[in-house]
Motif scaffolding. Structure first.
Motif, PDB file in Angstrom:
ATOM      1  N   ILE A   4       0.846  -1.188   0.000  1.00 51.74           N
ATOM      2  CA  ILE A   4       0.000   0.000   0.000  1.00 51.74           C
ATOM      3  C   ILE A   4       0.882   1.238   0.000  1.00 51.74           C
ATOM      4  CG2 ILE A   4      -1.706   1.321   1.309  1.00 51.74           C
ATOM      5  CD1 ILE A   4      -2.700  -1.369   2.468  1.00 51.74           C
ATOM      6  N   LEU A   5       0.607   2.142  -0.921  1.00 45.36           N
ATOM      7  CA  LEU A   5       1.274   3.445  -0.938  1.00 45.36           C
ATOM      8  C   LEU A   5       0.424   4.405  -0.125  1.00 45.36           C
ATOM      9  CD1 LEU A   5       3.353   5.530  -1.941  1.00 45.36           C
ATOM     10  CD2 LEU A   5       1.941   5.772  -4.018  1.00 45.36           C
ATOM     11  N   TRP A   6       0.984   4.959   0.941  1.00 50.37           N
ATOM     12  CA  TRP A   6       0.246   5.843   1.846  1.00 50.37           C
ATOM     13  C   TRP A   6       0.658   7.276   1.558  1.00 50.37           C
ATOM     14  CZ3 TRP A   6      -3.686   4.575   5.002  1.00 50.37           C
ATOM     15  CH2 TRP A   6      -4.122   5.529   5.923  1.00 50.37           C
ATOM     16  N   LEU A   7      -0.274   8.081   1.054  1.00 48.73           N
ATOM     17  CA  LEU A   7       0.030   9.463   0.682  1.00 48.73           C
ATOM     18  C   LEU A   7      -0.629  10.493   1.587  1.00 48.73           C
ATOM     19  CD1 LEU A   7      -0.260   9.116  -3.201  1.00 48.73           C
ATOM     20  CD2 LEU A   7       1.809   9.082  -1.795  1.00 48.73           C
ATOM     21  N   ARG A   8      -1.308  10.041   2.617  1.00 50.01           N
ATOM     22  CA  ARG A   8      -1.964  10.993   3.527  1.00 50.01           C
ATOM     23  C   ARG A   8      -1.003  11.433   4.622  1.00 50.01           C
ATOM     24  NH1 ARG A   8      -8.160   9.920   4.746  1.00 50.01           N
ATOM     25  NH2 ARG A   8      -7.680  11.592   6.189  1.00 50.01           N
ATOM     26  N   GLY A   9      -0.943  12.736   4.835  1.00 45.21           N
ATOM     27  CA  GLY A   9      -0.041  13.268   5.846  1.00 45.21           C
ATOM     28  C   GLY A   9      -0.751  13.922   7.011  1.00 45.21           C
ATOM     29  N   ASP A  10      -2.090  13.911   7.017  1.00 45.34           N
ATOM     30  CA  ASP A  10      -2.806  14.548   8.126  1.00 45.34           C
ATOM     31  C   ASP A  10      -2.598  13.729   9.404  1.00 45.34           C
ATOM     32  OD1 ASP A  10      -4.526  12.870   6.332  1.00 45.34           O
ATOM     33  OD2 ASP A  10      -5.942  13.022   7.989  1.00 45.34           O
ATOM     34  N   GLU A  12      -4.389  12.681  11.960  1.00 47.20           N
ATOM     35  CA  GLU A  12      -5.296  11.576  12.286  1.00 47.20           C
ATOM     36  C   GLU A  12      -4.988  10.345  11.429  1.00 47.20           C
ATOM     37  OE1 GLU A  12     -10.040  10.413  12.440  1.00 47.20           O
ATOM     38  OE2 GLU A  12      -9.468  12.397  11.707  1.00 47.20           O
ATOM     39  N   ALA A  13      -4.689  10.571  10.156  1.00 50.40           N
ATOM     40  CA  ALA A  13      -4.369   9.458   9.253  1.00 50.40           C
ATOM     41  C   ALA A  13      -3.069   8.782   9.662  1.00 50.40           C
ATOM     42  CB  ALA A  13      -4.282   9.965   7.821  1.00 50.40           C
ATOM     43  N   ILE A  14      -2.083   9.562  10.034  1.00 47.08           N
ATOM     44  CA  ILE A  14      -0.802   8.995  10.464  1.00 47.08           C
ATOM     45  C   ILE A  14      -1.001   8.169  11.740  1.00 47.08           C
ATOM     46  CG2 ILE A  14       1.510   9.569  11.334  1.00 47.08           C
ATOM     47  CD1 ILE A  14       1.167   9.935   8.293  1.00 47.08           C
ATOM     48  N   ARG A  15      -1.812   8.670  12.681  1.00 47.68           N
ATOM     49  CA  ARG A  15      -2.091   7.918  13.910  1.00 47.68           C
ATOM     50  C   ARG A  15      -2.769   6.581  13.600  1.00 47.68           C
ATOM     51  NH1 ARG A  15      -3.234  12.793  16.090  1.00 47.68           N
ATOM     52  NH2 ARG A  15      -5.451  12.641  15.625  1.00 47.68           N
ATOM     53  N   GLU A  16      -3.781   6.610  12.738  1.00 45.36           N
ATOM     54  CA  GLU A  16      -4.496   5.364  12.400  1.00 45.36           C
ATOM     55  C   GLU A  16      -3.545   4.340  11.783  1.00 45.36           C
ATOM     56  OE1 GLU A  16      -7.344   4.164  13.101  1.00 45.36           O
ATOM     57  OE2 GLU A  16      -8.583   5.880  13.599  1.00 45.36           O
ATOM     58  N   VAL A  65      -7.555   4.451  -3.600  1.00 43.53           N
ATOM     59  CA  VAL A  65      -8.736   4.493  -2.759  1.00 43.53           C
ATOM     60  C   VAL A  65      -8.657   5.779  -1.943  1.00 43.53           C
ATOM     61  CG1 VAL A  65      -9.064   1.995  -2.610  1.00 43.53           C
ATOM     62  CG2 VAL A  65      -7.653   3.151  -0.906  1.00 43.53           C
ATOM     63  N   SER A  66      -9.821   6.252  -1.531  1.00 41.00           N
ATOM     64  CA  SER A  66      -9.849   7.484  -0.767  1.00 41.00           C
ATOM     65  C   SER A  66     -11.089   7.522   0.093  1.00 41.00           C
ATOM     66  CB  SER A  66      -9.852   8.682  -1.719  1.00 41.00           C
ATOM     67  OG  SER A  66      -9.861   9.882  -0.994  1.00 41.00           O
ATOM     68  N   ASP A  67     -10.957   8.123   1.247  1.00 42.75           N
ATOM     69  CA  ASP A  67     -12.099   8.393   2.099  1.00 42.75           C
ATOM     70  C   ASP A  67     -11.652   9.435   3.116  1.00 42.75           C
ATOM     71  OD1 ASP A  67     -14.933   6.930   2.680  1.00 42.75           O
ATOM     72  OD2 ASP A  67     -14.133   7.853   4.497  1.00 42.75           O
ATOM     73  N   GLU A  68     -12.575  10.276   3.515  1.00 40.69           N
ATOM     74  CA  GLU A  68     -12.246  11.295   4.512  1.00 40.69           C
ATOM     75  C   GLU A  68     -11.813  10.649   5.823  1.00 40.69           C
ATOM     76  OE1 GLU A  68     -14.507  14.914   6.778  1.00 40.69           O
ATOM     77  OE2 GLU A  68     -15.028  14.539   4.681  1.00 40.69           O
ATOM     78  N   ASP A  69     -12.455   9.533   6.189  1.00 42.66           N
ATOM     79  CA  ASP A  69     -12.097   8.789   7.398  1.00 42.66           C
ATOM     80  C   ASP A  69     -10.841   7.962   7.092  1.00 42.66           C
ATOM     81  OD1 ASP A  69     -11.810   6.999   9.495  1.00 42.66           O
ATOM     82  OD2 ASP A  69     -13.901   6.374   9.505  1.00 42.66           O
ATOM     83  N   PRO A  70      -9.723   8.235   7.758  1.00 43.18           N
ATOM     84  CA  PRO A  70      -8.487   7.519   7.438  1.00 43.18           C
ATOM     85  C   PRO A  70      -8.557   6.019   7.734  1.00 43.18           C
ATOM     86  CG  PRO A  70      -8.167   8.922   9.354  1.00 43.18           C
ATOM     87  CD  PRO A  70      -9.520   9.246   8.795  1.00 43.18           C
ATOM     88  N   LEU A  71      -9.327   5.625   8.751  1.00 43.84           N
ATOM     89  CA  LEU A  71      -9.475   4.200   9.027  1.00 43.84           C
ATOM     90  C   LEU A  71     -10.203   3.520   7.879  1.00 43.84           C
ATOM     91  CD1 LEU A  71      -9.256   1.664  10.727  1.00 43.84           C
ATOM     92  CD2 LEU A  71     -11.249   2.438  12.045  1.00 43.84           C
ATOM     93  N   ARG A  72     -11.270   4.127   7.405  1.00 38.93           N
ATOM     94  CA  ARG A  72     -12.004   3.547   6.273  1.00 38.93           C
ATOM     95  C   ARG A  72     -11.118   3.498   5.016  1.00 38.93           C
ATOM     96  NH1 ARG A  72     -16.940   1.869   4.830  1.00 38.93           N
ATOM     97  NH2 ARG A  72     -17.599   2.147   2.676  1.00 38.93           N
ATOM     98  N   ALA A  73     -10.315   4.548   4.791  1.00 36.62           N
ATOM     99  CA  ALA A  73      -9.410   4.560   3.638  1.00 36.62           C
ATOM    100  C   ALA A  73      -8.427   3.385   3.724  1.00 36.62           C
ATOM    101  CB  ALA A  73      -8.666   5.890   3.562  1.00 36.62           C
ATOM    102  N   LEU A  74      -7.878   3.155   4.914  1.00 33.50           N
ATOM    103  CA  LEU A  74      -6.953   2.033   5.091  1.00 33.50           C
ATOM    104  C   LEU A  74      -7.664   0.708   4.848  1.00 33.50           C
ATOM    105  CD1 LEU A  74      -4.250   0.797   5.921  1.00 33.50           C
ATOM    106  CD2 LEU A  74      -4.992   1.000   8.310  1.00 33.50           C
TER     107      LEU A  74
END
Length: 199
Positions: A4-10, A12-16, A65-74
């Protein structure tokens, strides 16, 4: 192995992601932050974020894939190439102060940890809301403190079955698909794996 390529840097996303990296890696899921590396699916940044401008070229190179909720995105990335999981099984091992919480999606352990018993119902509900699953079940162990936890689950509108948890906490570690040091998490995983999906 899934990459998985993780491109989110916010934050909350990093914590999840960070809270699940070891768990995922131990099951053959590797997360990279390098767009030049090999990857199967990318979790895209939030629209309008600084990362979205930087990585817009990368997004054309493969599935995303994308979703505002980082857990759902993962979880969407973990389910890829399917759009979701067939089943999500949640196990809760009650205790006096700490409860075990585990979630198993189509055989992959996506959550395994100890949480305070005050927050276990909220976390279980969060997993149920975030997971793209066709069917789910929640099983609560019958150990000490189960009635208090049951009450919290019911307050959140969560249905569950109660299972005899005799031996789930101290039984052999090697009976699980991965090695977990946390006794409460081990018991919760066993409970999740015991449950037959009934929804």
């Amino acid at each position: 192995a899934k990459r998985i390529l993780w491109l989110r840097g916010d934050p909350e996303a990093i914590r999840e992601l960070k809270s699940r990296l070891w768990l995922l890696r131990s099951q053959g899921v590797y997360v990279t932050f390098d767009p030049a590396s090999e990857w199967d699916v990318a979790v895209t940044p939030l629209p309008g974020s600084p990362e979205s401008k930087v990585f817009s070229v990368v997004l054309a190179k493969g599935p995303t894939v994308s979703d505002e909720d980082p857990l759902r995105a993962l979880l969407l990335a973990l389910a890829y190439p399917k759009e979701g999981f067939s089943t999500l099984r949640i196990g809760v091992d009650p205790g006096q102060r700490l409860c075990g919480l585990a979630a198993v999606a189509d055989g992959m352990i996506i959550e395994a940890r100890s949480v305070t018993c005050d927050e276990v119902a909220e976390r279980a509900e969060r997993l149920l809301r975030a997971a793209p699953a066709a069917r789910f079940s929640l099983v609560l162990g019958s150990g000490s403190g189960w009635k208090e936890v049951a009450s919290r689950l019911l307050e959140r509108g969560l249905s569950f079955t109660v299972a005899d948890e005799m031996g789930t906490t101290n039984s052999a570690v090697n009976l699980l698909p991965i090695r977990l040091r946390d006794r409460n998490a081990r018991a919760a995983v066993r409970l999740a794996l015991l449950q037959v999906v009934n929804h």
